[in-house]
Write a protein that holds these residues in place. Structure first.
Motif, PDB file in Angstrom:
ATOM      1  N   LEU A  85       9.477  52.049 -32.943  1.00  0.00           N
ATOM      2  CA  LEU A  85      10.269  51.198 -33.970  1.00  0.00           C
ATOM      3  C   LEU A  85       9.706  50.011 -34.483  1.00  0.00           C
ATOM      4  CD1 LEU A  85      13.896  51.896 -32.753  1.00  0.00           C
ATOM      5  CD2 LEU A  85      12.714  53.272 -34.938  1.00  0.00           C
ATOM      6  N   ASP A  86       9.039  49.120 -33.683  1.00  0.00           N
ATOM      7  CA  ASP A  86       8.461  47.757 -33.741  1.00  0.00           C
ATOM      8  C   ASP A  86       7.010  48.103 -34.516  1.00  0.00           C
ATOM      9  OD1 ASP A  86      10.228  46.489 -32.432  1.00  0.00           O
ATOM     10  OD2 ASP A  86       9.178  46.090 -30.667  1.00  0.00           O
ATOM     11  N   ILE A  87       6.512  49.154 -34.285  1.00  0.00           N
ATOM     12  CA  ILE A  87       5.149  49.514 -35.002  1.00  0.00           C
ATOM     13  C   ILE A  87       5.580  49.931 -36.431  1.00  0.00           C
ATOM     14  CG2 ILE A  87       3.390  50.893 -35.302  1.00  0.00           C
ATOM     15  CD1 ILE A  87       2.995  50.571 -31.896  1.00  0.00           C
ATOM     16  N   LYS A  88       6.347  50.964 -36.624  1.00  0.00           N
ATOM     17  CA  LYS A  88       6.666  51.458 -37.614  1.00  0.00           C
ATOM     18  C   LYS A  88       7.322  50.300 -38.723  1.00  0.00           C
ATOM     19  CE  LYS A  88       7.837  56.210 -37.060  1.00  0.00           C
ATOM     20  NZ  LYS A  88       8.642  57.624 -37.283  1.00  0.00           N
ATOM     21  N   ALA A  89       7.976  49.398 -38.209  1.00  0.00           N
ATOM     22  CA  ALA A  89       8.489  48.314 -39.003  1.00  0.00           C
ATOM     23  C   ALA A  89       7.220  47.197 -39.445  1.00  0.00           C
ATOM     24  CB  ALA A  89       9.472  47.288 -38.303  1.00  0.00           C
ATOM     25  N   SER A  90       6.269  47.413 -38.907  1.00  0.00           N
ATOM     26  CA  SER A  90       4.885  46.688 -39.479  1.00  0.00           C
ATOM     27  C   SER A  90       4.075  47.460 -40.251  1.00  0.00           C
ATOM     28  CB  SER A  90       4.200  46.455 -38.022  1.00  0.00           C
ATOM     29  OG  SER A  90       3.673  47.372 -37.584  1.00  0.00           O
ATOM     30  N   LEU A  91       4.339  48.772 -40.555  1.00  0.00           N
ATOM     31  CA  LEU A  91       3.556  49.337 -41.342  1.00  0.00           C
ATOM     32  C   LEU A  91       3.805  49.536 -43.059  1.00  0.00           C
ATOM     33  CD1 LEU A  91       2.840  52.726 -39.111  1.00  0.00           C
ATOM     34  CD2 LEU A  91       1.331  50.422 -39.417  1.00  0.00           C
ATOM     35  N   PRO A  92       2.925  49.507 -43.785  1.00  0.00           N
ATOM     36  CA  PRO A  92       3.482  49.792 -45.220  1.00  0.00           C
ATOM     37  C   PRO A  92       3.727  51.190 -45.213  1.00  0.00           C
ATOM     38  CG  PRO A  92       1.293  48.673 -44.953  1.00  0.00           C
ATOM     39  CD  PRO A  92       1.568  48.858 -43.638  1.00  0.00           C
ATOM     40  N   GLU A  93       4.720  51.347 -46.483  1.00  0.00           N
ATOM     41  CA  GLU A  93       5.129  52.650 -46.672  1.00  0.00           C
ATOM     42  C   GLU A  93       4.080  53.724 -46.813  1.00  0.00           C
ATOM     43  OE1 GLU A  93       8.036  52.911 -49.915  1.00  0.00           O
ATOM     44  OE2 GLU A  93       9.404  51.485 -48.829  1.00  0.00           O
ATOM     45  N   ASN A  94       2.949  53.295 -47.458  1.00  0.00           N
ATOM     46  CA  ASN A  94       2.124  54.315 -47.552  1.00  0.00           C
ATOM     47  C   ASN A  94       0.916  54.734 -46.384  1.00  0.00           C
ATOM     48  OD1 ASN A  94       0.645  51.911 -47.729  1.00  0.00           O
ATOM     49  ND2 ASN A  94      -1.089  52.894 -48.734  1.00  0.00           N
ATOM     50  N   VAL A  95       1.477  54.274 -45.420  1.00  0.00           N
ATOM     51  CA  VAL A  95       0.680  54.543 -44.121  1.00  0.00           C
ATOM     52  C   VAL A  95       1.388  55.401 -43.100  1.00  0.00           C
ATOM     53  CG1 VAL A  95      -0.605  53.314 -42.129  1.00  0.00           C
ATOM     54  CG2 VAL A  95      -0.526  52.168 -44.484  1.00  0.00           C
ATOM     55  N   THR A  96       0.432  56.463 -42.724  1.00  0.00           N
ATOM     56  CA  THR A  96       1.190  57.560 -41.695  1.00  0.00           C
ATOM     57  C   THR A  96       0.536  57.068 -40.356  1.00  0.00           C
ATOM     58  OG1 THR A  96       0.752  59.299 -43.514  1.00  0.00           O
ATOM     59  CG2 THR A  96       1.023  59.905 -41.243  1.00  0.00           C
ATOM     60  N   LEU A  97       1.448  57.326 -39.801  1.00  0.00           N
ATOM     61  CA  LEU A  97       1.379  56.680 -38.224  1.00  0.00           C
ATOM     62  C   LEU A  97       1.326  58.377 -37.416  1.00  0.00           C
ATOM     63  CD1 LEU A  97       1.538  55.044 -35.544  1.00  0.00           C
ATOM     64  CD2 LEU A  97       3.890  55.307 -35.688  1.00  0.00           C
ATOM     65  N   VAL A  98       0.216  58.296 -36.527  1.00  0.00           N
ATOM     66  CA  VAL A  98      -0.027  59.389 -35.666  1.00  0.00           C
ATOM     67  C   VAL A  98      -0.059  58.760 -34.261  1.00  0.00           C
ATOM     68  CG1 VAL A  98      -1.718  61.122 -34.918  1.00  0.00           C
ATOM     69  CG2 VAL A  98      -1.637  60.373 -37.316  1.00  0.00           C
ATOM     70  N   ALA A  99       0.814  59.070 -33.640  1.00  0.00           N
ATOM     71  CA  ALA A  99       1.224  58.887 -32.264  1.00  0.00           C
ATOM     72  C   ALA A  99       0.245  59.380 -31.438  1.00  0.00           C
ATOM     73  CB  ALA A  99       2.797  58.813 -31.810  1.00  0.00           C
ATOM     74  N   VAL A 100      -0.764  58.652 -30.882  1.00  0.00           N
ATOM     75  CA  VAL A 100      -1.748  59.433 -29.992  1.00  0.00           C
ATOM     76  C   VAL A 100      -1.186  59.577 -28.599  1.00  0.00           C
ATOM     77  CG1 VAL A 100      -3.856  59.108 -28.734  1.00  0.00           C
ATOM     78  CG2 VAL A 100      -3.560  58.428 -31.210  1.00  0.00           C
ATOM     79  N   SER A 101      -0.784  60.930 -28.113  1.00  0.00           N
ATOM     80  CA  SER A 101      -0.080  61.278 -26.958  1.00  0.00           C
ATOM     81  C   SER A 101      -0.965  61.928 -25.988  1.00  0.00           C
ATOM     82  CB  SER A 101       1.127  61.989 -27.350  1.00  0.00           C
ATOM     83  OG  SER A 101       0.508  63.103 -28.320  1.00  0.00           O
ATOM     84  N   LYS A 102      -2.255  61.822 -26.100  1.00  0.00           N
ATOM     85  CA  LYS A 102      -3.062  62.555 -25.158  1.00  0.00           C
ATOM     86  C   LYS A 102      -2.746  61.818 -23.549  1.00  0.00           C
ATOM     87  CE  LYS A 102      -6.892  59.264 -26.016  1.00  0.00           C
ATOM     88  NZ  LYS A 102      -8.187  59.131 -26.500  1.00  0.00           N
ATOM     89  N   THR A 103      -2.689  62.640 -22.701  1.00  0.00           N
ATOM     90  CA  THR A 103      -2.632  62.631 -21.215  1.00  0.00           C
ATOM     91  C   THR A 103      -1.092  62.104 -21.036  1.00  0.00           C
ATOM     92  OG1 THR A 103      -3.059  60.156 -20.924  1.00  0.00           O
ATOM     93  CG2 THR A 103      -4.974  61.717 -21.069  1.00  0.00           C
ATOM     94  N   LYS A 104      -0.286  61.846 -21.800  1.00  0.00           N
ATOM     95  CA  LYS A 104       1.203  61.509 -21.689  1.00  0.00           C
ATOM     96  C   LYS A 104       1.934  62.810 -21.172  1.00  0.00           C
ATOM     97  CE  LYS A 104       0.337  57.200 -21.864  1.00  0.00           C
ATOM     98  NZ  LYS A 104       0.608  56.460 -20.642  1.00  0.00           N
TER      99      LYS A 104
END
Length: 219
Positions: free
Chosen positions: A8-27
């Protein structure tokens, strides 16, 4: 700090036009599900087998992105469900993706990986190879893939000026090759920036960031 709160903190810091890919490898799936319940729907994996196992176990409204180096002989395992392949760095690989996509009657979105770092170990095309690939007759014949953008990884260094220079170079290539658009070439995504440098990448024009450790913790 929980995974959900980090997200939520990271999403709040991103401009609307930026897509967030959560890198979940090994998790583990439990960690991914915590992010899922916090609203995340795009996950990036770098091993096809691990991604397939997670895909089988998790909700089907997730977009799976392949962010690691792809071997041609493994493509067939992810084509049924993969949404975007980030690291396409050769015409040979594109041909195999298209071949498997035809077989599965699917269309697959791809990002071309550009070598922008000074390290020799990173994969990617240089500008000449990019130009040849985008203007090749062979590409025009591939109807089941779509080049939707470029991606690159900056040098692993504390030198912010160098990282900025590499990001700006990739943005210049992205701008240069946005035209012409064709059925299978429409550059709209510029994927650069990870946990340590994503704010700088966004400042340089990135509209897709790949963030792992800042969400899930260090590996």
């Amino acid at each position: 700090m929980s995974i959900a709160q980090n997200l939520l903190d990271i999403k709040a810091s991103l401009p609307e036009n930026v897509t967030l890919v959560a890198v979940s490898k090994t998790k583990p799936v439990t960690d991914l599900m915590e992010a899922y319940h916090a609203g995340q729907r795009i996950f990036g994996e770098n091993k096809i087998q691990e991604m397939t196992e997670k895909w089988q176990q998790m909700p089907k409204d997730i977009e799976w992105h392949m962010i690691g180096h792809v071997q041609s002989n493994k493509v067939k395992y992810m084509v049924p469900y993969v949404k975007l392949i980030h690291g396409v760095d050769s015409l040979k690989l594109l041909k195999e993706i298209n071949r498997q996509a035809v077989r599965w009657r699917k269309n697959i979105n791809c990002l071309l990986q550009i070598h922008i770092a000074e390290e020799e170990t990173k994969f990617g095309l240089d500008e000449t190879e990019l130009d040849e690939l985008l203007n090749s007759e062979e590409l025009k014949e591939m109807q089941n893939i779509k080049i939707v953008g470029l991606m690159g990884m900056a040098t692993f260094t504390d030198n912010v000026q160098q990282i900025e220079k590499e990001f700006k170079y990739l943005k210049s290539l992205f701008d240069k090759y946005q035209q012409p658009t064709t059925n299978n070439r429409q550059l709209t995504t510029l994927s650069m920036g990870m946990s340590g440098d994503y704010q700088l990448a966004i400042d340089c024009g990135s509209n897709m960031v790949r963030i792992g450790s800042s969400i899930f913790g260090t590996r």
